[in-house]
Design an enzyme around this catalytic site. Structure first.
Site, PDB file in Angstrom:
ATOM      1  NE  ARG A 242       5.584   3.504  -0.602  1.00  0.00           N
ATOM      2  CZ  ARG A 242       6.814   3.668  -0.140  1.00  0.00           C
ATOM      3  NH1 ARG A 242       7.330   4.895  -0.089  1.00  0.00           N
ATOM      4  NH2 ARG A 242       7.546   2.646   0.267  1.00  0.00           N
ATOM      5  CE  LYS A 267       3.848  -0.138   2.335  1.00  0.00           C
ATOM      6  NZ  LYS A 267       3.956  -0.744   0.988  1.00  0.00           N
ATOM      7  CG  HIS A 330       2.433   1.713  -6.725  1.00  0.00           C
ATOM      8  ND1 HIS A 330       3.575   0.951  -6.618  1.00  0.00           N
ATOM      9  CD2 HIS A 330       2.180   2.194  -5.481  1.00  0.00           C
ATOM     10  CE1 HIS A 330       3.982   0.952  -5.358  1.00  0.00           C
ATOM     11  NE2 HIS A 330       3.178   1.704  -4.653  1.00  0.00           N
ATOM     12  NE  ARG A 333       7.174   2.859  -5.039  1.00  0.00           N
ATOM     13  CZ  ARG A 333       8.052   3.470  -4.265  1.00  0.00           C
ATOM     14  NH1 ARG A 333       8.380   4.732  -4.512  1.00  0.00           N
ATOM     15  NH2 ARG A 333       8.614   2.841  -3.244  1.00  0.00           N
ATOM     16  CG  HIS A 357      11.556  -0.106  -0.718  1.00  0.00           C
ATOM     17  ND1 HIS A 357      11.759  -0.865  -1.845  1.00  0.00           N
ATOM     18  CD2 HIS A 357      10.323   0.447  -0.867  1.00  0.00           C
ATOM     19  CE1 HIS A 357      10.702  -0.787  -2.640  1.00  0.00           C
ATOM     20  NE2 HIS A 357       9.824   0.012  -2.063  1.00  0.00           N
ATOM     21  CE1 TYR A 367      16.027   5.672   2.574  1.00  0.00           C
ATOM     22  CE2 TYR A 367      14.489   6.434   4.258  1.00  0.00           C
ATOM     23  CZ  TYR A 367      15.116   6.604   3.037  1.00  0.00           C
ATOM     24  OH  TYR A 367      14.835   7.709   2.281  1.00  0.00           O
TER      25      TYR A 367
END
Length: 403
Positions: A242, A267, A330, A333, A357, A367
């Site tokens: 990001r 995030k 961005h 990505r 993610h 994750y």
């Protein structure tokens, strides 16, 4: 031709009013009675409007131009200078402690303790540009749903539906804060349900065609800005983090010997590991003598702070790319996600983990930064090699798919 003070001073009255034009819409209106008024012609939301800047000679040419320039800045921000002037001239009330802006700033201070600083900056900017000029000096208890709707319509009419939606949410939160603190009886914002057009959310602009990616990489290689910005630009497609994570990267999180970059994803509040390809390590080694003694890999003008969040997009625009429709910081990505899967045929779950993610597995486990790490190391090096071939203009044949 720009107006001069001598011409303005010597202008004589005539039978009918006439204008002496300056620049950028400013002119001096000379009336039959000898009165001379500074006025500015401008367009807002497709309508032609006039703004007064005082009477000559009480307001001189220099001051009139300064007021004109201030009005042009407001227009650039989507604010009608006439409405802004009316709001600024509204007399303050005796209940200043209950005015909307003061309560709004109290709420920002309270709310800002539990959110990211960048989020607070954006909310404050929205309120200062689009809400406070019209509602700020009014007692909060006197503000009605139609008053709020009129303010939001100004934002919506300039095509900023998302900003209007966010401003609506923030106005509602300020009212709820006022209710809790005993300065308002209710929040009128729910009465506006369905009154605004729904905001359309669009994906970040990106380039996913390999040939066009090669053209972009060659353009980036020839970037003539500062070396720090060029390095950030070159690493964006290689690492595809990001943009905020890249610009705030710290040297203490990077191990050039192991070829790793570890940091916390703000995030999702999760640890993340980025395997560094040999090409990425080379760029960072070249940059280290310049910024390695400081905290940030990509410092801004103030070395104690990271580069601005607008820097990468500004660099892309300098290269001739439209950051709204072609490529944005961005967008690297989306570029990596698409090409890694469609062209290099890496598994989606490996790509998603590298993107940072949250991807639960078959057992429902969340994750973690080391999952698929071997495959991710291979993928990041294969991706860097692939980009290098694209940049050189070579015909790229996918060995994995041929096999």
């Amino acid at each position: 031709m720009p107006l001069t003070d001598i011409v303005a001073r010597n202008a004589k009255a005539r039978e009918k009013p006439y204008k002496l034009s300056d620049t950028n819409g400013l002119f001096l209106l000379v009336k039959p009675n000898g009165t001379k008024l500074w006025q500015q012609k401008y367009r807002f939301m497709g309508k032609e409007k006039l703004l007064s800047h005082g009477q000559y000679p009480e307001t001189g040419l220099k001051d009139a131009r300064a007021r004109r320039d201030q009005a042009r800045k407001l227009l650039a921000e989507g604010i009608d200078p006439s409405e802004h002037k009316k709001a600024a001239e509204t007399p303050s009330t005796d209940t200043l402690g209950d005015c909307f802006e003061e309560i709004g700033r109290e709420w920002l201070k309270h709310w800002g303790q539990s959110i990211e600083p960048a989020q607070l900056v954006k909310a404050t900017s929205r309120l200062e540009k689009d809400v406070f000029p019209w509602l700020g000096c009014r007692p909060i208890a006197s503000i009605t749903a139609p008053d709020i709707l009129e303010t939001l319509r100004r934002i919506e009419q300039r095509g900023a539906a998302y900003t209007a939606m966010r401003a609506k949410s923030e106005i509602s939160r300020i009212f709820r804060f006022a209710v809790v603190t005993g300065r308002a009886d209710r929040d009128p914002v729910p009465d506006l349900r369905g009154a605004l057009r729904p905001a359309r959310f669009e994906h970040f602009a990106s380039i996913t065609d390999p040939q066009m990616v090669g053209e972009l990489l060659r353009a980036m290689d020839g970037f003539r800005g500062t070396f720090v910005v060029k390095c950030a630009l070159l690493l964006s497609p290689l690492l595809f983090p990001r943009p905020g994570e890249l610009r705030q990267a710290e040297w203490s999180d990077i191990d050039l010997e192991k070829g790793e970059w570890r940091y916390l994803i703000t995030k999702t509040k999760t640890d993340h590991l980025v395997p560094l390809s040999s090409q990425a390590v080379t760029i960072l080694r070249e940059l280290h003598p310049l910024t390695g003694r400081g905290r940030y890999v990509f410092p801004g003008r103030d070395p104690k702070k990271p580069m601005s969040n607008m820097t990468l997009n500004a660099a892309l625009r300098r290269l001739g790319y439209d950051t709204k429709n072609e490529i944005t910081g961005h967008g690297f990505r989306a570029m990596a996600r698409t090409i890694l899967h469609e062209e290099l045929q890496f598994p989606p779950e490996v790509i998603e983990h590298q993107l940072g993610h949250k991807v639960p597995d078959a057992l429902g486990q969340a994750y973690n930064r080391t999952k698929f790490i071997r495959q991710r190391r291979e993928m990041m090096q294969a991706w860097a090699d692939y980009l290098e071939r694209l940049k050189s203009g070579a015909q790229v044949i996918d060995i994995r798919s041929r096999a």
